[in-house]
Design a protein around this motif. Structure first.
Motif, short mmCIF file in Angstrom:
data_model
loop_
_atom_site.label_atom_id
_atom_site.label_comp_id
_atom_site.label_asym_id
_atom_site.label_seq_id
_atom_site.Cartn_x
_atom_site.Cartn_y
_atom_site.Cartn_z
N VAL A 44 -49.83 -57.96 -52.13
CA VAL A 44 -50.47 -58.87 -52.59
C VAL A 44 -50.47 -59.73 -51.41
O VAL A 44 -49.72 -59.99 -50.59
CB VAL A 44 -49.27 -59.39 -53.54
N GLU A 45 -51.67 -60.49 -51.34
CA GLU A 45 -52.10 -61.60 -50.35
C GLU A 45 -50.83 -62.54 -50.20
O GLU A 45 -50.44 -63.22 -51.34
CB GLU A 45 -53.40 -62.26 -50.56
N ASP A 49 -45.39 -63.16 -45.95
CA ASP A 49 -45.09 -64.32 -45.16
C ASP A 49 -44.10 -65.06 -46.27
O ASP A 49 -43.28 -65.78 -46.03
CB ASP A 49 -46.51 -65.34 -45.19
N ALA A 50 -44.38 -64.81 -47.56
CA ALA A 50 -43.31 -65.39 -48.57
C ALA A 50 -42.03 -64.72 -48.30
O ALA A 50 -40.85 -65.61 -48.39
CB ALA A 50 -43.86 -65.21 -49.90
N LEU A 51 -41.89 -63.49 -48.23
CA LEU A 51 -40.53 -62.74 -48.13
C LEU A 51 -40.04 -63.17 -46.69
O LEU A 51 -38.69 -63.42 -46.64
CB LEU A 51 -40.86 -61.44 -48.01
N LEU A 78 -43.29 -53.22 -46.62
CA LEU A 78 -42.33 -54.22 -47.32
C LEU A 78 -40.88 -53.97 -47.36
O LEU A 78 -39.95 -54.65 -47.52
CB LEU A 78 -42.87 -54.74 -48.57
N SER A 79 -40.79 -52.73 -47.12
CA SER A 79 -39.36 -52.10 -47.08
C SER A 79 -38.35 -52.78 -46.37
O SER A 79 -37.11 -52.91 -46.76
CB SER A 79 -39.41 -50.48 -46.55
N ARG A 158 -48.16 -67.61 -51.67
CA ARG A 158 -48.03 -68.59 -50.59
C ARG A 158 -47.07 -69.99 -51.18
O ARG A 158 -46.57 -70.72 -50.40
CB ARG A 158 -49.06 -69.03 -49.69
N GLU A 159 -47.33 -70.05 -52.35
CA GLU A 159 -46.59 -71.22 -53.11
C GLU A 159 -44.99 -70.97 -53.45
O GLU A 159 -44.16 -71.80 -53.31
CB GLU A 159 -47.17 -71.06 -54.58
#
Length: 166
Positions: A44-45, A49-51, A78-79, A158-159
């Motif tokens: 997911v876009e 960055d969020a993680l 993402l692992s 991003r939120e």
């Protein structure tokens, strides 16, 4: 039916469509999904960055099989954010919307429910998060109507860091 146990969905599909699925349907379905994931799945876009921006341990709590979870995370790169904190309903024997799957994950990781956050993209996961007593965020990427009290709805990854805070 997003997030429901597959074995619960199939009889509904048979009834609604007046069909009888073959005995090997689940195995064939899983094979097709694995191939599609390998060929087409993308993160997911903004999720990486969020993680990256969120402090603390993270987990995947899914109604899907463990191998599917691992495959999806590996494909999407993402692992590294989750380590061994992968909780599958198939391993635990609890399916959303039962809050027990989230409670099991929290306990396994050494956290009290009130100190956990749930980020889910389906109504059954949101319901499970609320019933588990966890702060619940609905990744509402399709901008669905959401009237669940206590749920924070958001449209873009991003939120998320700003919503959760650190």
């Amino acid at each position: 039916m997003w997030g429901w146990k597959l074995a619960s969905i199939l009889p509904l599909l048979e009834e609604e469509n007046n069909i009888k699925l073959k005995r090997n349907f689940v195995a064939a379905y899983r094979d097709i999904v694995t191939k599609l994931f390998t060929r087409e799945l993308k993160p997911v876009e903004g999720v990486a960055d969020a993680l990256e921006a969120l402090d603390g341990e993270k987990a995947v709590v899914s109604s899907g099989p463990l191998q599917k979870i691992k495959h999806a995370l590996d494909i999407c790169g993402l692992s590294k954010y989750f380590g061994n904190n992968l909780f599958s309903s198939y391993e635990v024997g609890i399916w959303k919307p039962d809050p027990g799957i989230y409670l099991h994950a929290a306990k396994s990781m050494g956290y009290h429910p009130e100190n956990c956050s749930v980020i889910d993209d389906g109504p059954v996961g949101v319901q499970a998060g609320i019933e588990a007593g966890m702060k619940t965020y609905f990744f509402n990427r399709f901008n669905e109507e959401s009237n669940t009290v206590g749920v924070v709805s958001f449209l873009a990854m991003r939120e998320l860091p700003k919503l959760i805070g650190n």
